[in-house]
Design a protein around this motif. Structure first.
Motif, PDB file in Angstrom:
ATOM      1  N   VAL A 125      45.742  38.931  38.906  1.00 16.43           N
ATOM      2  CA  VAL A 125      46.058  37.668  39.771  1.00 16.43           C
ATOM      3  C   VAL A 125      46.046  36.593  38.771  1.00 16.43           C
ATOM      4  N   PHE A 126      47.205  35.764  38.670  1.00 15.03           N
ATOM      5  CA  PHE A 126      47.037  34.696  37.593  1.00 15.03           C
ATOM      6  C   PHE A 126      47.060  33.290  38.473  1.00 15.03           C
ATOM      7  N   ILE A 127      45.929  32.371  38.214  1.00  7.03           N
ATOM      8  CA  ILE A 127      46.122  31.117  39.198  1.00  7.03           C
ATOM      9  C   ILE A 127      46.963  30.021  38.346  1.00  7.03           C
ATOM     10  N   LEU A 128      47.992  29.420  38.597  1.00  6.45           N
ATOM     11  CA  LEU A 128      48.523  28.317  37.861  1.00  6.45           C
ATOM     12  C   LEU A 128      48.191  26.961  38.840  1.00  6.45           C
ATOM     13  N   PRO A 129      48.102  25.839  38.024  1.00  4.93           N
ATOM     14  CA  PRO A 129      48.119  24.503  38.741  1.00  4.93           C
ATOM     15  C   PRO A 129      49.495  24.093  39.012  1.00  4.93           C
ATOM     16  N   PRO A 130      49.595  23.329  40.108  1.00  9.84           N
ATOM     17  CA  PRO A 130      50.964  22.835  40.447  1.00  9.84           C
ATOM     18  C   PRO A 130      51.653  21.899  39.261  1.00  9.84           C
ATOM     19  N   ALA A 159      48.202  28.353  25.838  1.00 12.48           N
ATOM     20  CA  ALA A 159      47.934  29.684  25.131  1.00 12.48           C
ATOM     21  C   ALA A 159      47.543  30.476  26.408  1.00 12.48           C
ATOM     22  N   GLU A 160      46.706  29.991  27.513  1.00 10.70           N
ATOM     23  CA  GLU A 160      46.464  30.756  28.694  1.00 10.70           C
ATOM     24  C   GLU A 160      47.327  31.156  29.450  1.00 10.70           C
ATOM     25  N   ILE A 161      48.252  30.028  29.872  1.00  7.69           N
ATOM     26  CA  ILE A 161      49.366  30.020  30.545  1.00  7.69           C
ATOM     27  C   ILE A 161      50.411  30.912  30.216  1.00  7.69           C
ATOM     28  N   SER A 162      50.737  31.044  28.893  1.00  6.78           N
ATOM     29  CA  SER A 162      51.686  31.986  28.213  1.00  6.78           C
ATOM     30  C   SER A 162      51.428  33.481  28.666  1.00  6.78           C
ATOM     31  N   HIS A 163      50.318  33.852  29.196  1.00  2.58           N
ATOM     32  CA  HIS A 163      50.054  35.418  29.447  1.00  2.58           C
ATOM     33  C   HIS A 163      50.280  35.627  30.952  1.00  2.58           C
ATOM     34  N   TRP A 164      50.831  34.630  31.539  1.00  3.78           N
ATOM     35  CA  TRP A 164      51.194  34.812  33.056  1.00  3.78           C
ATOM     36  C   TRP A 164      51.913  35.818  33.550  1.00  3.78           C
ATOM     37  N   ALA A 165      52.965  36.400  32.653  1.00  2.00           N
ATOM     38  CA  ALA A 165      53.739  37.451  32.965  1.00  2.00           C
ATOM     39  C   ALA A 165      52.966  38.733  32.963  1.00  2.00           C
ATOM     40  N   GLU A 166      51.728  38.954  32.374  1.00  3.76           N
ATOM     41  CA  GLU A 166      51.255  40.140  32.214  1.00  3.76           C
ATOM     42  C   GLU A 166      50.586  40.567  33.581  1.00  3.76           C
ATOM     43  N   TYR A 167      50.466  39.542  34.430  1.00  6.62           N
ATOM     44  CA  TYR A 167      49.766  39.957  35.987  1.00  6.62           C
ATOM     45  C   TYR A 167      50.672  40.161  36.838  1.00  6.62           C
ATOM     46  N   ASP A 168      49.955  40.926  37.734  1.00 13.33           N
ATOM     47  CA  ASP A 168      50.664  41.546  38.918  1.00 13.33           C
ATOM     48  C   ASP A 168      51.213  40.529  40.014  1.00 13.33           C
ATOM     49  N   TYR A 169      50.184  39.584  40.031  1.00 14.06           N
ATOM     50  CA  TYR A 169      50.610  38.308  41.012  1.00 14.06           C
ATOM     51  C   TYR A 169      50.297  37.014  40.202  1.00 14.06           C
ATOM     52  N   LYS A 178      46.241  27.342  51.169  1.00 16.90           N
ATOM     53  CA  LYS A 178      47.314  28.275  51.036  1.00 16.90           C
ATOM     54  C   LYS A 178      46.810  29.541  49.957  1.00 16.90           C
ATOM     55  N   ALA A 179      46.508  28.901  48.798  1.00 15.34           N
ATOM     56  CA  ALA A 179      46.141  29.674  47.916  1.00 15.34           C
ATOM     57  C   ALA A 179      44.986  30.698  48.245  1.00 15.34           C
ATOM     58  N   GLU A 180      44.042  30.382  48.996  1.00 14.94           N
ATOM     59  CA  GLU A 180      42.939  31.106  49.640  1.00 14.94           C
ATOM     60  C   GLU A 180      43.741  32.255  50.335  1.00 14.94           C
ATOM     61  N   SER A 181      44.542  31.919  51.406  1.00  8.53           N
ATOM     62  CA  SER A 181      45.311  32.861  52.264  1.00  8.53           C
ATOM     63  C   SER A 181      45.918  33.829  51.468  1.00  8.53           C
ATOM     64  N   GLN A 182      46.694  33.514  50.452  1.00  6.46           N
ATOM     65  CA  GLN A 182      47.524  34.339  49.472  1.00  6.46           C
ATOM     66  C   GLN A 182      46.740  35.522  48.771  1.00  6.46           C
ATOM     67  N   LEU A 183      45.377  34.733  48.258  1.00  7.58           N
ATOM     68  CA  LEU A 183      44.759  35.820  47.431  1.00  7.58           C
ATOM     69  C   LEU A 183      44.155  36.740  48.588  1.00  7.58           C
ATOM     70  N   PHE A 184      43.622  36.449  50.047  1.00  3.98           N
ATOM     71  CA  PHE A 184      43.412  37.493  50.875  1.00  3.98           C
ATOM     72  C   PHE A 184      44.665  38.345  51.004  1.00  3.98           C
ATOM     73  N   THR A 185      45.633  38.130  51.209  1.00  4.02           N
ATOM     74  CA  THR A 185      46.756  38.753  51.519  1.00  4.02           C
ATOM     75  C   THR A 185      46.872  39.846  50.473  1.00  4.02           C
ATOM     76  N   ILE A 186      46.911  39.380  49.222  1.00  2.00           N
ATOM     77  CA  ILE A 186      47.131  40.337  47.976  1.00  2.00           C
ATOM     78  C   ILE A 186      46.048  41.491  47.989  1.00  2.00           C
ATOM     79  N   LEU A 187      44.851  40.965  48.284  1.00  2.59           N
ATOM     80  CA  LEU A 187      43.611  41.813  48.414  1.00  2.59           C
ATOM     81  C   LEU A 187      43.887  42.915  49.569  1.00  2.59           C
TER      82      LEU A 187
END
Length: 210
Positions: A125-130, A159-169, A178-187
């Motif tokens: 899971v990759f976390i992005l800022p808005p 450089a970190e963000i450039s690898h976002w597409a290597e993640y499943d979510y 909202k981010a917390e809820s999404q994380l629990f949904t994924i898990l």
């Protein structure tokens, strides 16, 4: 017959540029879910004030660390500022077999190593800022770093963000709840995958017996 089917644990990786909220989301997950624990890395650096062996890190000599590398005993390892860090494989594999989940707070390089070793057990899971402006604001308002360090972290963010597409979510952390809820949904969804419910075959065989 019980429907409490045996399951295999999973490895949940959270990665993000500094300031995107990864540490806060990790803390909330650990506080609210008893079946997941933080992976404890091994390191050759000296303990900092308040750090406890076996809780924050497993502290080791360079010789001990190198010996485990030679035995292929790490899931991932790296050298940062002349200190070695790594994830010992044995305790993680024991947790997975016991149906326990393990949380990793690592960067894209460590995630790539984990994927090579334990791809089937991994949930990335990759976390992005808005926005970049909000990322800068968060780094400044947490008042943990000097202006020089903040500027360095912002420079590293691309450089970190450039690898976002290597993640499943990917979660855009514009609202923590909202981010917390999404994380629990994924898990929870990943826990329910058929491949992780190792006891399903026996359960179904019992269910269909005449």
């Amino acid at each position: 017959m019980s429907s409490n089917i045996k399951k295999r644990g999973l490895l949940l990786v959270l990665s993000s540029p500094s300031g995107a909220g990864k540490s806060t989301l990790s803390r909330l997950l650990l506080e609210k879910d008893d079946n997941i624990s933080m992976s404890v890395s091994m390191t050759t650096r000296a303990p900092r004030p308040g750090e406890v062996h076996g809780v924050h890190y497993n502290f080791a000599t360079q010789a001990e660390f190198d010996a485990l590398v030679a035995e292929d005993g790490f899931l991932e390892h790296a050298t940062v500022f002349e200190n070695s860090y790594g994830t010992p494989a044995a305790p993680v594999e024991a947790a997975l077999k016991d149906g326990k989940d393990v949380l990793f707070d690592i960067d894209w390089q460590g995630t790539q190593q984990l994927n090579q070793r334990v791809g089937a057990d991994l949930v990335r899971v990759f976390i992005l800022p808005p926005s970049k402006a909000e990322l800068l604001n968060r780094l400044k308002t947490r008042a943990q770093d000097s202006d020089e360090v903040v500027a360095k972290r912002m420079a590293e963010a691309n450089a970190e963000i450039s690898h976002w597409a290597e993640y499943d979510y990917v979660i855009i952390n514009d609202d923590l709840e909202k981010a917390e809820s999404q994380l629990f949904t994924i898990l929870n969804a990943e826990r329910m995958k058929r491949a992780r419910q190792s006891g399903l075959t026996d359960f179904v065989n019992d269910l269909t017996q005449d």
